[in-house]
Scaffold this active site. Structure first.
Site, PDB file in Angstrom:
ATOM      1  N   ASP A   1       0.812  -1.227   0.000  1.00 24.43           N
ATOM      2  CA  ASP A   1       0.000   0.000   0.000  1.00 24.43           C
ATOM      3  C   ASP A   1       0.840   1.270   0.000  1.00 24.43           C
ATOM      4  O   ASP A   1       2.059   1.219   0.219  1.00 24.43           O
ATOM      5  CB  ASP A   1      -0.983  -0.005   1.188  1.00 24.43           C
ATOM      6  CG  ASP A   1      -0.339  -0.446   2.495  1.00 24.43           C
ATOM      7  OD1 ASP A   1       0.901  -0.546   2.550  1.00 24.43           O
ATOM      8  OD2 ASP A   1      -1.078  -0.679   3.468  1.00 24.43           O
TER       9      ASP A   1
ATOM     10  N   ASP B   1      -7.394  -3.016  14.244  1.00 28.95           N
ATOM     11  CA  ASP B   1      -8.778  -3.422  13.933  1.00 28.95           C
ATOM     12  C   ASP B   1      -8.796  -4.635  12.999  1.00 28.95           C
ATOM     13  O   ASP B   1      -9.827  -4.954  12.412  1.00 28.95           O
ATOM     14  CB  ASP B   1      -9.563  -2.250  13.321  1.00 28.95           C
ATOM     15  CG  ASP B   1      -8.927  -1.726  12.040  1.00 28.95           C
ATOM     16  OD1 ASP B   1      -7.934  -2.333  11.563  1.00 28.95           O
ATOM     17  OD2 ASP B   1      -9.419  -0.714  11.511  1.00 28.95           O
TER      18      ASP B   1
ATOM     19  N   HIS C   1      -6.994  -5.062  10.205  1.00 28.90           N
ATOM     20  CA  HIS C   1      -6.789  -4.822   8.765  1.00 28.90           C
ATOM     21  C   HIS C   1      -5.476  -5.405   8.269  1.00 28.90           C
ATOM     22  O   HIS C   1      -4.515  -5.544   9.025  1.00 28.90           O
ATOM     23  CB  HIS C   1      -6.879  -3.329   8.420  1.00 28.90           C
ATOM     24  CG  HIS C   1      -5.794  -2.474   8.998  1.00 28.90           C
ATOM     25  ND1 HIS C   1      -6.021  -1.470   9.902  1.00 28.90           N
ATOM     26  CD2 HIS C   1      -4.448  -2.466   8.797  1.00 28.90           C
ATOM     27  CE1 HIS C   1      -4.901  -0.882  10.223  1.00 28.90           C
ATOM     28  NE2 HIS C   1      -3.918  -1.469   9.568  1.00 28.90           N
TER      29      HIS C   1
ATOM     30  N   GLU D   1      -9.674  -1.932   5.586  1.00 25.46           N
ATOM     31  CA  GLU D   1     -10.309  -1.703   6.882  1.00 25.46           C
ATOM     32  C   GLU D   1     -11.533  -2.605   7.031  1.00 25.46           C
ATOM     33  O   GLU D   1     -12.014  -3.184   6.045  1.00 25.46           O
ATOM     34  CB  GLU D   1     -10.711  -0.227   6.987  1.00 25.46           C
ATOM     35  CG  GLU D   1      -9.538   0.748   6.968  1.00 25.46           C
ATOM     36  CD  GLU D   1      -8.642   0.687   8.213  1.00 25.46           C
ATOM     37  OE1 GLU D   1      -8.895  -0.124   9.123  1.00 25.46           O
ATOM     38  OE2 GLU D   1      -7.663   1.449   8.258  1.00 25.46           O
TER      39      GLU D   1
END
Ligand code: F6R
Length: 261
Positions: free
Chosen positions: A67, A136, A138, A143
């Site tokens: 990313d 979380d 990811h 997400e």
């Protein structure tokens, strides 16, 4: 899935680096997928040492990063390209032209994303993908709620993520509001996955991802569907796993059988 638990971050990083080394020794033109973040920094340090000692070479290899922030110049100290340079690429013998990080300045983002997927395919896919896991759950910038079939795409960052990132920039206005990430489906298409996670802050989410239901609400849980995954954890990150003693038992048995990474 193999789950390898080490006493601390350093031991975890060394073990993960050993797996990468073994794969490079097996295939000198390995296609390696990479992640940024704090978790793999120790692994990258070990790879740098191995390269300095000439135990491995990256000369024939190509890398693809997961990313990158969108509309952030690659020279910006918070860009993932910059991170990769200062934590790995500047210190190994890789041809930097063969290190691919999503282009944060791409004009036509959709075209860029489909070209990134095509480029990976043209190399016959990623042999080994390094990933970390976010608080979380990811992977990449995928997400909670991202399709488990997603491909490389533009993500609008969560308001909370933008606020959290503000500390790295001069002001909140400078924080990128979007990013380009490989999708969960892109990660699942890789031939092998190596996950590194450390620290007590990751304990709950690691247990959810490895032992909980497969759900887009914890995108890392999708790796349960992948046939070849090795997870490297420190003791703290492993502390909430239900099958902890089984994972340790498996590693002991494999060691007795001389089956290494
Ligand atoms: C970074 C990336 C992210 C991180 C994750 C964990 O390229 O893909 O998914 O792996 O946010 O970050 P750390 O390692 O800093 O806890």
């Amino acid at each position: 899935m193999r789950v390898i638990i080490k006493d601390n971050y350093e031991e975890m990083s060394k073990a993960a680096a050993q797996l990468v080394k073994n794969r490079i020794l097996n295939k000198n033109n390995l296609i390696l997928g990479l992640a940024t973040g704090s978790s793999p920094i120790g692994l990258y340090k070990e790879l740098i040492k191995m390269c300095e000692k000439k135990e491995i070479s990256f000369k024939k290899m190509k890398t693809f990063n997961l990313d990158e922030y969108y509309e952030l110049n690659p020279d910006h100290p918070q860009s993932y390209r910059y991170f990769m340079n200062i934590n790995l690429f500047d210190y190994i013998d890789i041809n930097k032209k063969e290190t691919y990080v999503p282009d944060g300045l791409a004009k036509d983002v959709d075209k860029f994303c489909s070209d990134y997927e095509k480029k990976i395919k043209s190399e016959d896919g990623i042999d080994l993908q390094v990933i970390g896991i976010g608080g979380d759950g990811h992977i990449g910038f995928n997400e909670p709620g991202t399709s488990l079939a997603s491909r490389t795409h533009l993500v609008i960052l969560d308001e909370q993520t933008i606020k959290d990132n503000a500390r790295f920039f001069n002001s909140i206005d400078e924080v990128p509001k979007s990013a380009i990430t490989m999708g969960v489906g892109t990660v699942l298409d890789t031939k092998e996955i190596l996950l590194v996670a450390n620290g007590i802050k990751k304990a709950k989410i690691v247990a959810q991802a490895l032992e909980g239901p497969i759900t887009s609400m914890v995108t890392c849980s999708a790796i349960q569907l992948h046939p070849k995954v090795t997870v490297f954890l420190d003791k703290e990150a492993a502390s909430e796993l239900k099958r902890l003693s089984y994972y340790n038992f498996v590693e002991k048995q494999l060691a007795n059988m001389n089956i290494s990474l």
